[in-house]
Design an enzyme around this catalytic site. Structure first.
Site, PDB file in Angstrom:
ATOM      1  N   LYS A 278      -8.408  -4.226   6.329  1.00 56.56           N
ATOM      2  CA  LYS A 278      -9.803  -3.803   5.629  1.00 56.56           C
ATOM      3  C   LYS A 278      -9.440  -4.015   3.869  1.00 56.56           C
ATOM      4  O   LYS A 278      -8.267  -3.616   3.708  1.00 56.56           O
ATOM      5  CB  LYS A 278     -10.439  -2.368   5.543  1.00 56.56           C
ATOM      6  N   ARG A 352     -15.984  -1.023  19.433  1.00 54.95           N
ATOM      7  CA  ARG A 352     -16.501  -1.376  20.527  1.00 54.95           C
ATOM      8  C   ARG A 352     -15.529  -1.707  21.810  1.00 54.95           C
ATOM      9  O   ARG A 352     -16.067  -1.325  22.828  1.00 54.95           O
ATOM     10  CB  ARG A 352     -17.331  -2.706  20.396  1.00 54.95           C
TER      11      ARG A 352
HETATM   12  N1  BES Z   1     -15.439   1.334  11.108  1.00 58.89           N
HETATM   13  C1  BES Z   1     -16.042   0.190  10.982  1.00 58.89           C
HETATM   14  C2  BES Z   1     -17.410   0.168  10.446  1.00 58.89           C
HETATM   15  C3  BES Z   1     -17.750   0.878   9.186  1.00 58.89           C
HETATM   16  C4  BES Z   1     -17.992   0.171   8.201  1.00 58.89           C
HETATM   17  C5  BES Z   1     -18.153   2.138   9.332  1.00 58.89           C
HETATM   18  C6  BES Z   1     -18.374   0.904   6.878  1.00 58.89           C
HETATM   19  C7  BES Z   1     -18.470   3.013   8.241  1.00 58.89           C
HETATM   20  C8  BES Z   1     -18.700   2.311   7.040  1.00 58.89           C
HETATM   21  C9  BES Z   1     -15.800  -0.759  11.924  1.00 58.89           C
HETATM   22  O1  BES Z   1     -14.427  -0.612  12.601  1.00 58.89           O
HETATM   23  C10 BES Z   1     -15.497  -2.490  11.557  1.00 58.89           C
HETATM   24  O2  BES Z   1     -14.673  -2.633  10.642  1.00 58.89           O
HETATM   25  N2  BES Z   1     -16.509  -3.314  11.621  1.00 58.89           N
HETATM   26  C11 BES Z   1     -16.509  -4.601  11.348  1.00 58.89           C
HETATM   27  C12 BES Z   1     -16.653  -5.527  12.386  1.00 58.89           C
HETATM   28  C13 BES Z   1     -16.558  -7.018  12.076  1.00 58.89           C
HETATM   29  C14 BES Z   1     -14.846  -7.281  11.814  1.00 58.89           C
HETATM   30  C15 BES Z   1     -17.021  -7.843  13.200  1.00 58.89           C
HETATM   31  C16 BES Z   1     -17.608  -4.675  10.153  1.00 58.89           C
HETATM   32  O3  BES Z   1     -18.521  -4.260  10.427  1.00 58.89           O
HETATM   33  O4  BES Z   1     -17.111  -5.167   9.216  1.00 58.89           O
HETATM   34 ZN    ZN Z   2     -12.885  -1.563  12.093  1.00 59.83          ZN
END
Ligand code: BES
Ligand code: ZN
Ligand code: ZN
Length: 516
Positions: A278, A352
């Site tokens: 991230k 997921r």
């Molecule tokens: N934990 C994150 C989602 C999230 C984002 C929670 C902001 C709280 C605040 C999740 O695991 C994630 O990173 N999801 C990705 C999925 C993508 C890579 C398909 C996302 O939403 O960017």
């Molecule tokens: Zn994530």
């Protein structure tokens, strides 16, 4: 905060609080004639002179705080009462007023409940990491309840249980990830199970997860020095004999729900994104990526304490998504618990994967209804922000129940589509599925989860990525965890457990507070 519920004012209060909307006082059939006249003239004249919310004035010899309970834009009438009570409590504590009486003899039970929640919210602080902890001034609130005193006492007990659960969830969510890793979460859950009668716990560590085929946890958690865990907490309120052994109680006890509600929570104690790292800006907030699991744990603690007559379980899917020499690699394929193979297209779409195990576990323990909750997608944050949680469901009755329970608890839910047109985007060349899909990110995640929902099970998936944690003060929450979902889950269990018709409900309401 201390609470004292009385029939008539004790005369010990230093200040009286009056809720008003525009020019009319709310809930106050206990004012003297003289006081009523003075209040009327104050409220009539407030447009002429400077008159602020929480103005402190002398009325008929009593210091009186005027609390503006007028509807705020976008909030329900119950929520603006919470806000008003929250502001009142903050002011009373800041001004170090020992005893504040609130005239609530005419308040409806749900209005009283909202006011109480507002007072409790004002008490919350998270200063575990400050070098000096400040003691907040303890205000005693005397609730003048008239004939409703007994009913209000019962409600206050329930609200105290709910608030304890909200505080638990918030504390877990706000704690840094190096202090709250999966094993530490397990330790907390063990303590809660130990001290909550009727709650039992089963914990699986890495070895057991691998042996039992819960490879979502193994895949996500293997890159971290902290091993993943799955917790299953169980409570069976249908087996409790409640009340004295009377014919009336026996009839009431027989009227228990046949449903088994399983709450599944995403519990990423930290989410670096894994090898699909991230960006730094969005990373610190990932201490809250275990909000789903914390909320599930908190809710089942309250449900068991309230002895709701229904079977409820909670599955907490715990892992740390970290970078290490054993981290899952993009392109890796694993076999999920239900036999489907999954290619890890993006290591940041890890929630997921652990939830696929949680949903399978829910099926194995006999769920009739599943609610999973997860800080799952950034797409949901962009779509609905921090004030509304989007949810998906395969069952209209459950979906309606979620919206109604949310409304009763001042938590907003918006129904989103499980759009089949986007399902093909989840297909992989080599494996059955991949963990990314269409550009509609929140829908793609929900469609992925749907592949793991046990057959013939009502299911709702709450994406709480926006609502679980706020980066600026909002309503009655400071920076940090909001506790979103705890109350709606408790209310859902409460309503699912009430399989009574209207006439029965009336009979029950006369003896105790119950909402059907
Ligand atoms: N934990 C994150 C989602 C999230 C984002 C929670 C902001 C709280 C605040 C999740 O695991 C994630 O990173 N999801 C990705 C999925 C993508 C890579 C398909 C996302 O939403 O960017
Ligand atoms: Zn994530
Ligand atoms: Zn995540």
């Amino acid at each position: 905060m201390k609470l004292n519920i009385v029939t008539t004012a004790s005369g010990k209060a230093n200040v009286s609080a009056l809720f008003y909307v525009k020019k009319s006082v709310q809930f106050s059939n206990v004012l003297s004639e003289n006081a009523e006249k003075q209040v009327e003239s104050v409220l009539n004249g407030m447009e002429d002179g400077p008159f602020e919310d929480l103005e402190l004035l002398e009325i008929d010899g009593t210091s009186t705080i005027f609390v503006n309970a007028a509807k705020e834009r976008g909030l329900s009438s119950l929520d603006h009462l919470r806000m008003a009570a929250f502001r009142l409590a903050k002011k009373a504590s800041k001004r170090q007023i020992p005893v504040v009486s609130i005239m609530l003899a005419d308040a409806a039970p749900e209005q009283f409940k909202s006011i109480l929640h507002g007072l409790h919210y004002a008490d919350y602080k998270f200063d575990a990491y400050k070098s000096k902890q400040k003691e907040a001034f303890q205000v005693t609130f005397e609730i003048v309840a008239g004939e409703q005193a007994a009913t209000f006492k019962k409600i206050a007990e329930e609200v105290a249980v709910e608030n304890k659960a909200i505080v638990l969830a918030k504390n877990l969510i706000n704690t840094s990830a190096s202090d709250l890793y999966p094993e530490e979460f397990v330790a907390n859950a063990n303590t809660i199970a130990k001290y909550t009668p009727g709650l039992s716990i089963k914990v699986r560590n890495m070895k057991q997860l691998e042996k039992d085929g819960f490879m979502g946890h193994v895949t996500v958690g293997k890159g971290s020095s902290h091993e993943p865990y799955m917790i299953t907490l169980s409570y069976d309120g249908t087996k409790l004999a409640r009340g004295k052994n009377t014919a009336k109680n026996a009839a009431k006890n027989a009227r228990t729900s046949a449903d088994h509600l399983v709450i599944v929570g995403k519990g990423l104690t930290f989410d670096t994104g894994g090898l699909c790292l991230k960006p730094p800006k969005s990373m610190p907030e990932m201490i809250s990526d275990m909000s789903g699991a914390a909320t599930a744990l908190a809710a089942i603690q309250a449900i068991a304490t309230l002895e709701l007559p229904i079977k409820v379980s909670a599955v907490c899917c715990l892992a740390e998504n970290a970078i290490g020499n054993k981290s899952v690699l993009p392109g890796d394929i694993f076999t999920a618990k239900n036999g489907k193979t999954v290619m890890v297209d993006n290591t940041d779409a890890e929630g997921r994967l652990v939830l696929s195990d949680g949903l399978a576990e829910a099926g194995l323990i006999g769920a009739t209804h599943i609610v999973d909750l997860a800080t799952l997608t950034g797409a949901m944050v962009r779509a609905l922000g921090y004030a509304v949680a989007g949810f998906f469901s395969n069952d209209d009755a459950l979906a309606l129940n979620v919206i109604n329970c949310g409304e009763a608890c001042c938590e907003k839910f918006w129904s989103m589509p499980l759009e089949e047109e986007y399902a093909d985007a989840l297909k992989d060349h080599f494996a059955d599925l991949k963990n990314t899909g269409s550009d509609a990110g929140a829908i793609a995640a929900a469609l992925f989860l749907q592949e793991f929902v046990p057959e013939n099970t009502a299911w709702a998936h709450w994406d709480i990525a926006g609502t679980a944690f706020v980066s600026k003060a909002w309503k009655y929450t400071d920076f940090g965890a909001t506790g979103f979902g705890v109350q709606t889950l408790i209310e859902l269990a409460r309503r699912m457990s009430s399989v009574c018709d209207e006439s029965e409900n009336e009979a029950i309401q006369s003896e105790e507070y119950k909402v059907c």
